[in-house]
Enzyme design. Structure first.
Site, PDB file in Angstrom:
ATOM      1  N   LYS A   1      52.326  45.431  46.032  1.00 30.17           N
ATOM      2  CA  LYS A   1      51.634  44.461  46.885  1.00 30.17           C
ATOM      3  C   LYS A   1      51.826  44.725  48.368  1.00 30.17           C
ATOM      4  O   LYS A   1      52.767  45.407  48.780  1.00 30.17           O
ATOM      5  CB  LYS A   1      52.053  43.048  46.480  1.00 30.17           C
ATOM      6  CG  LYS A   1      51.414  42.701  45.123  1.00 30.17           C
ATOM      7  CD  LYS A   1      51.541  41.283  44.704  1.00 30.17           C
ATOM      8  CE  LYS A   1      50.708  41.048  43.437  1.00 30.17           C
ATOM      9  NZ  LYS A   1      50.918  39.687  42.875  1.00 30.17           N
TER      10      LYS A   1
ATOM     11  N   ARG B   1      55.610  42.438  36.029  1.00 28.92           N
ATOM     12  CA  ARG B   1      54.229  42.924  35.798  1.00 28.92           C
ATOM     13  C   ARG B   1      54.013  44.072  36.767  1.00 28.92           C
ATOM     14  O   ARG B   1      54.009  43.864  37.980  1.00 28.92           O
ATOM     15  CB  ARG B   1      53.243  41.796  36.055  1.00 28.92           C
ATOM     16  CG  ARG B   1      51.777  42.195  35.895  1.00 28.92           C
ATOM     17  CD  ARG B   1      50.852  41.030  36.217  1.00 28.92           C
ATOM     18  NE  ARG B   1      49.467  41.415  36.136  1.00 28.92           N
ATOM     19  CZ  ARG B   1      48.807  42.033  37.118  1.00 28.92           C
ATOM     20  NH1 ARG B   1      49.452  42.327  38.267  1.00 28.92           N
ATOM     21  NH2 ARG B   1      47.537  42.369  36.985  1.00 28.92           N
TER      22      ARG B   1
END
Ligand SMILES: Nc1nc2ncc(COP(=O)(O)O)nc2c(=O)[nH]1
Length: 269
Positions: free
Chosen positions: A205, A245
């Protein structure tokens, strides 16, 4: 361990790589072989500013891949905010619903999940991709995310979803600035006090890209954030996260094996 499989042309870090069904199926099988407990299939990009696609498009992208991977024995979750897509995915073989809206985007989702009796990942969310970063304002992000997730859980339970089917997720990068993501990472234990498993999903991210920015301030590219992703994933597990994840399943599995062999040290807090 959840492996990310985005069958979208525009996801932030791997958009377009798995649009072709054969590539997607092959990658899903690879991640399972590398140790993924679930392969999370998404047909609509959720990155900030992403254009929405309609349900038919989303279904057409994910169903063929779900069918083939389910037939190959790969355990699957469907990453969608739409009840109709979740229902179709469950019918085709998905075992878990991963809903980045925590049930807010589609009031019909809770009934689909309750009727299916399947696990439901409720992520903290404050709106679709186009406006969510405008909503990244908090007095105490951990306390507020915890309180809002508690509301999501209460609504799921009220709809008949069993408590042992719920997983919560702080939604790193969703209506959150970098400092919010780091606060949620450092105080993960406070989310655990809600009494539900916590999924930690930091993979590649942009706040990691910012942390690793070059001398000119340019963020580290998404495909060069694996070491940072692995480090933060291991720290989250050490802090008590139920799962992570990630895009790089193999690297994360390797790192968690080292953590376990080292006595699985726990982070307090
Ligand atoms: N539960 C959960 N699901 C998600 N799906 C997509 C993305 C966006 O990133 P991607 O491009 O890696 O899918 N992030 C999350 C997340 O943080 N938590």
């Amino acid at each position: 361990m959840i492996g990310v499989l985005n069958v979208t042309p525009d996801s932030f870090s791997d958009g377009g790589r798995y649009v072709r069904r054969s590539d997607a199926v092959q990658h899903g099988i690879e991640m399972r072989e590398q140790g993924a407990d679930l392969v999370d299939i998404g047909g609509e990009s959720t990155r900030p500013g992403a254009e929405r696609v309609d349900a038919d498009t989303e279904v057409s992208r994910v169903l063929p891949v779900i069918r083939e991977l389910a037939a190959a024995g790969v355990p699957l979750s469907i990453d969608t905010t739409r009840a109709s897509v979740a229902a179709a995915a469950i019918e085709a073989g998905a075992a878990v619903v991963n809903d980045v809206s925590g049930g807010l985007a589609d009031p019909a989702m809770a009934k689909v999940v309750a009727d299916a009796g399947c696990p439901w990942i409720l992520m903290h969310w404050r709106g679709h991709s186009r406006q969510m970063q405008d909503l990244a304002t908090y007095h105490d992000v951990v306390a507020e995310v915890r309180a809002e997730l508690a509301q999501r859980v209460d609504q799921a339970l009220a709809a008949g979803v069993r408590p042992d089917r719920l997983v919560i997720d702080p939604g790193l990068g969703f209506a959150k600035k970098a400092e919010h993501n780091w606060q949620l990472t450092q105080r993960l234990g406070e989310l655990l006090t809600l009494g539900y498993p916590v999924l930690f999903a930091a993979s590649r991210k942009s706040y990691l890209g910012a942390l690793l920015a070059g001398p000119d301030g340019s963020p580290r590219p998404a495909d060069q954030r694996e070491a940072a992703t692995i480090a933060t994933s291991v720290l989250a597990v050490a802090a008590g996260a139920w799962g992570v994840r990630v895009h790089d399943v193999r690297g994360t599995v390797d790192a968690l094996k080292v953590w376990a062999a080292s006595g699985a040290p726990r982070l307090a807090g």
